[in-house]
Design a protein around this motif. Structure first.
Motif, PDB file in Angstrom:
ATOM      1  N   PRO A 191      -5.029   6.040   2.909  1.00 36.34           N
ATOM      2  CA  PRO A 191      -3.788   6.304   2.186  1.00 36.34           C
ATOM      3  C   PRO A 191      -2.729   7.012   3.019  1.00 36.34           C
ATOM      4  N   ALA A 192      -3.117   7.606   4.128  1.00 36.02           N
ATOM      5  CA  ALA A 192      -2.141   8.280   4.982  1.00 36.02           C
ATOM      6  C   ALA A 192      -1.503   7.326   5.983  1.00 36.02           C
ATOM      7  N   ASN A 193      -2.032   6.112   6.112  1.00 36.87           N
ATOM      8  CA  ASN A 193      -1.470   5.126   7.026  1.00 36.87           C
ATOM      9  C   ASN A 193      -1.001   3.864   6.311  1.00 36.87           C
ATOM     10  N   SER A 194      -1.680   3.499   5.252  1.00 41.69           N
ATOM     11  CA  SER A 194      -1.337   2.304   4.495  1.00 41.69           C
ATOM     12  C   SER A 194      -0.598   2.693   3.219  1.00 41.69           C
ATOM     13  N   SER A 195       0.643   2.220   3.066  1.00 42.64           N
ATOM     14  CA  SER A 195       1.398   2.549   1.859  1.00 42.64           C
ATOM     15  C   SER A 195       0.757   1.928   0.626  1.00 42.64           C
ATOM     16  N   THR A 196       0.109   0.783   0.784  1.00 41.01           N
ATOM     17  CA  THR A 196      -0.581   0.146  -0.336  1.00 41.01           C
ATOM     18  C   THR A 196      -1.705   1.034  -0.840  1.00 41.01           C
ATOM     19  N   SER A 197      -2.517   1.545   0.072  1.00 44.54           N
ATOM     20  CA  SER A 197      -3.615   2.430  -0.323  1.00 44.54           C
ATOM     21  C   SER A 197      -3.077   3.735  -0.897  1.00 44.54           C
ATOM     22  N   HIS A 198      -2.013   4.243  -0.303  1.00 47.33           N
ATOM     23  CA  HIS A 198      -1.400   5.467  -0.818  1.00 47.33           C
ATOM     24  C   HIS A 198      -1.008   5.301  -2.281  1.00 47.33           C
ATOM     25  N   VAL A 199      -0.363   4.182  -2.595  1.00 47.02           N
ATOM     26  CA  VAL A 199       0.091   3.933  -3.961  1.00 47.02           C
ATOM     27  C   VAL A 199      -1.094   3.881  -4.918  1.00 47.02           C
ATOM     28  N   MET A 200      -2.201   3.263  -4.504  1.00 46.83           N
ATOM     29  CA  MET A 200      -3.363   3.187  -5.386  1.00 46.83           C
ATOM     30  C   MET A 200      -3.965   4.570  -5.635  1.00 46.83           C
ATOM     31  N   TYR A 201      -3.967   5.425  -4.639  1.00 43.22           N
ATOM     32  CA  TYR A 201      -4.441   6.799  -4.845  1.00 43.22           C
ATOM     33  C   TYR A 201      -3.484   7.555  -5.772  1.00 43.22           C
ATOM     34  N   GLU A 202      -2.207   7.296  -5.635  1.00 46.13           N
ATOM     35  CA  GLU A 202      -1.220   7.911  -6.526  1.00 46.13           C
ATOM     36  C   GLU A 202      -1.451   7.474  -7.971  1.00 46.13           C
ATOM     37  N   PHE A 203      -1.774   6.197  -8.174  1.00 44.57           N
ATOM     38  CA  PHE A 203      -2.063   5.705  -9.514  1.00 44.57           C
ATOM     39  C   PHE A 203      -3.230   6.462 -10.144  1.00 44.57           C
ATOM     40  N   ILE A 204      -4.277   6.664  -9.358  1.00 49.66           N
ATOM     41  CA  ILE A 204      -5.465   7.354  -9.860  1.00 49.66           C
ATOM     42  C   ILE A 204      -5.127   8.784 -10.241  1.00 49.66           C
ATOM     43  N   LEU A 205      -4.345   9.454  -9.408  1.00 54.15           N
ATOM     44  CA  LEU A 205      -3.954  10.839  -9.709  1.00 54.15           C
ATOM     45  C   LEU A 205      -3.138  10.922 -10.988  1.00 54.15           C
ATOM     46  N   TYR A 269      -8.616  -5.542 -13.173  1.00 53.24           N
ATOM     47  CA  TYR A 269      -7.604  -4.500 -13.311  1.00 53.24           C
ATOM     48  C   TYR A 269      -8.189  -3.415 -14.217  1.00 53.24           C
ATOM     49  N   PRO A 270      -8.371  -2.173 -13.739  1.00 50.25           N
ATOM     50  CA  PRO A 270      -8.872  -1.116 -14.631  1.00 50.25           C
ATOM     51  C   PRO A 270      -7.932  -0.930 -15.825  1.00 50.25           C
ATOM     52  N   ASN A 271      -8.467  -1.050 -17.018  1.00 48.78           N
ATOM     53  CA  ASN A 271      -7.653  -1.008 -18.225  1.00 48.78           C
ATOM     54  C   ASN A 271      -6.888   0.303 -18.343  1.00 48.78           C
ATOM     55  N   ARG A 272      -5.580   0.189 -18.480  1.00 44.58           N
ATOM     56  CA  ARG A 272      -4.653   1.329 -18.645  1.00 44.58           C
ATOM     57  C   ARG A 272      -4.684   2.305 -17.468  1.00 44.58           C
ATOM     58  N   LEU A 273      -5.262   1.879 -16.357  1.00 48.69           N
ATOM     59  CA  LEU A 273      -5.304   2.734 -15.173  1.00 48.69           C
ATOM     60  C   LEU A 273      -4.842   1.971 -13.936  1.00 48.69           C
ATOM     61  N   THR A 274      -4.041   0.947 -14.155  1.00 46.05           N
ATOM     62  CA  THR A 274      -3.456   0.210 -13.046  1.00 46.05           C
ATOM     63  C   THR A 274      -1.958   0.117 -13.262  1.00 46.05           C
ATOM     64  N   VAL A 275      -1.272  -0.337 -12.240  1.00 48.51           N
ATOM     65  CA  VAL A 275       0.186  -0.438 -12.283  1.00 48.51           C
ATOM     66  C   VAL A 275       0.597  -1.756 -11.657  1.00 48.51           C
ATOM     67  N   VAL A 276       1.627  -2.346 -12.221  1.00 50.13           N
ATOM     68  CA  VAL A 276       2.244  -3.525 -11.636  1.00 50.13           C
ATOM     69  C   VAL A 276       3.461  -3.068 -10.849  1.00 50.13           C
ATOM     70  N   ASN A 277       3.530  -3.478  -9.602  1.00 53.98           N
ATOM     71  CA  ASN A 277       4.473  -2.898  -8.654  1.00 53.98           C
ATOM     72  C   ASN A 277       5.213  -4.004  -7.899  1.00 53.98           C
ATOM     73  N   THR A 353      -1.385  -0.941 -19.129  1.00 59.36           N
ATOM     74  CA  THR A 353      -1.106  -0.409 -17.797  1.00 59.36           C
ATOM     75  C   THR A 353      -0.827   1.082 -17.874  1.00 59.36           C
ATOM     76  N   LEU A 354      -0.882   1.714 -16.730  1.00 60.57           N
ATOM     77  CA  LEU A 354      -0.564   3.130 -16.621  1.00 60.57           C
ATOM     78  C   LEU A 354       0.929   3.353 -16.804  1.00 60.57           C
ATOM     79  N   ASP A 355       1.284   4.376 -17.539  1.00 56.18           N
ATOM     80  CA  ASP A 355       2.692   4.747 -17.673  1.00 56.18           C
ATOM     81  C   ASP A 355       3.096   5.500 -16.412  1.00 56.18           C
ATOM     82  N   TYR A 356       3.399   4.747 -15.398  1.00 57.24           N
ATOM     83  CA  TYR A 356       3.617   5.312 -14.067  1.00 57.24           C
ATOM     84  C   TYR A 356       4.940   6.058 -13.974  1.00 57.24           C
TER      85      TYR A 356
END
Length: 457
Positions: A191-205, A269-277, A353-356
């Motif tokens: 997540p510190a090098n890949s923006s895609t991975s960073h975003v997924m960690y942000e979703f989880i948080l 897609y994890p129910n209510r824990l994912t985001v469309v981006n 989806t997550l209310d991001y």
């Protein structure tokens, strides 16, 4: 049969079945051009090939001239963003690059805030065909600094054969990747090098709340075999059976499933824990070829280009060589061409989806990278060793040790206060990041030492 032998055989079989985009690197056509457009992007080579070829054909038909795209690849989306920000610090008027494409919304919001993007309004007809918002995200900037070009959903790719062999259930939520029994069978990008991975960690948080989210991603990181610099590698690892589960964008998973078969791989897609981006594109301030950049932007949003995303290779209007397997930003085009596409997923149709909170992700982008590097990445082996020791305990005795291992050093409120203040001071940032790393390493080593000395008795 020995499990390791079985997995090795399975990996070789899947390697034979799988093709692009994971194992070959397509080459963009080498042509002599009248004009060149310079684009920095973390996109994989198949996208570069198809859009370079498509734009060249489009421009030749329109003007009679030969044009090509010069692609700049400096790593993942986060590395690309760092490069652009660093170049603009050296020259605030122009960095000699025309466009930035890919890596999710947050980098574009940051560049917009710093004044590094050149607004450009495409035709009203094109704008009206792009949905204004989707699940908490703008699909284009209100003042037209950037436009989404394609839609992505985030979830879990899993290897059905490996999971069955190891007795793992089909994953349905991010917490399934944090379970003790899946130790060393999780794939994740850095997540510190890949923006895609960073975003997924942000979703989880955001999905679990900061403290519970850190619990989930810390255990997930402890289960990870390694952190890949490019998030696209995760689907390859899952497909080869090196890991059972991986966090992935749907199109990476879709490409792997299309090659290996739905009987071997799955995606959820994890129910209510994912985001469309949306995945945006923008013209950079001081672009050396502004007119050509505007034409490329209009092309990318056209039906001609949007068909490249989701029609099968070799089909009329589709890509020439590589299945891209992505959802175009033009929702009406998906409906129009549905019968011609082999794509089996559509984020526009997700119900839960997550209310991001987009502003959260943008404001703490840099400090969260630094925090995750200290807590999970630079201290990964120490974290793994502590988790190994905890896993040896009877299940009823693990909880207090897990809480010690995963409890964040700072609160979410403190993180935002730092992000908006002291973190802008380079010396303070570097010193604090170093202290965080030392503190986490000491924490993990202490847990391991105490448990190995019988500290749980």
């Amino acid at each position: 049969m020995n499990k390791k032998v079985a997995l090795a055989g399975l990996g070789l079989a899947l390697f034979a079945l799988l093709g692009l985009p994971f194992f070959l690197t397509p080459k963009v056509d080498q042509v002599v051009a009248d004009k060149e457009l310079i684009v920095i992007t973390p996109h994989w080579e198949g996208i570069k090939y198809e859009f370079d070829r498509g734009f060249r054909e489009y421009w030749k038909e329109k003007t009679g001239e030969t044009v090509k795209v010069q692609w700049l690849d400096v790593g993942g989306g986060t590395d690309a963003l760092k490069f652009v920000l660093g170049q603009f610090r050296n020259n605030s008027e122009s960095i000699g690059v025309d466009m930035f494409w890919g890596g999710g919304v947050d980098p574009f919001e940051l560049m917009k805030e710093k004044g590094h993007l050149e607004p450009f309004k495409v035709s009203e007809k094109q704008i009206q065909r792009i949905p204004r918002r989707l699940f908490g995200y703008n699909l284009y900037a209100p003042n037209f600094e950037w436009y989404g070009t394609v839609i992505s959903g985030f979830g879990i790719i899993y290897n059905k054969k490996v999971s069955e062999l190891l007795g793992f259930p089909m994953p349905t939520t991010w917490e399934d990747l944090a379970r003790p029994e899946v130790f060393s069978y999780i794939g994740t990008g850095d997540p510190a090098n890949s923006s895609t991975s960073h975003v997924m960690y942000e979703f989880i948080l955001q999905g679990y709340g900061f403290e519970k989210g850190m619990d989930v991603i810390t255990r997930m990181a402890a289960n990870a075999r390694r952190f890949d610099k490019h998030s696209s590698n995760v689907s390859r690892e899952v497909a080869l059976g090196e890991v059972a589960y991986g966090i992935s964008i749907d199109f990476y998973a879709g490409a792997a499933i299309a090659e290996a078969g739905a009987d071997k791989l799955g995606f959820v897609y994890p129910n209510r824990l994912t985001v469309v981006n949306p995945d945006p594109i923008a013209i950079l301030k001081g672009a050396p070829h502004p007119k050509l950049a505007r034409e490329f932007l209009k092309y990318v949003l056209s039906d001609q280009a949007q068909r490249l995303w989701f029609l099968p290779k070799g089909s009329p209007g589709g890509p020439a060589k590589y299945n891209l397997m992505r959802v175009p930003i033009l929702k009406d085009l998906i409906e129009k061409e549905a019968q011609n596409s082999s794509m089996t997923y559509n984020p526009f149709l997700i119900e839960g989806t997550l209310d991001y909170k987009q502003d959260f992700g943008s404001k703490r982008w840099t400090i969260l990278n630094d925090f995750l590097r200290a807590a999970l990445i630079d201290t990964h082996q120490d974290l793994v060793d502590a988790w190994k020791a905890i896993r040896k305990l009877p299940e009823k005795q693990r909880e207090p040790w897990i809480e010690r291992m995963t409890h964040p050093l700072v609160t979410e409120k403190e993180m935002f206060e730092l992000a908006e203040g002291s973190w802008k001071n380079a010396e303070y940032r570097n010193n604090t990041r170093t202290e965080w790393t030392k503190a986490y390493r000491k924490r993990y080593q202490k847990i391991e030492d105490e448990l190995n000395r019988g500290g749980h008795k």
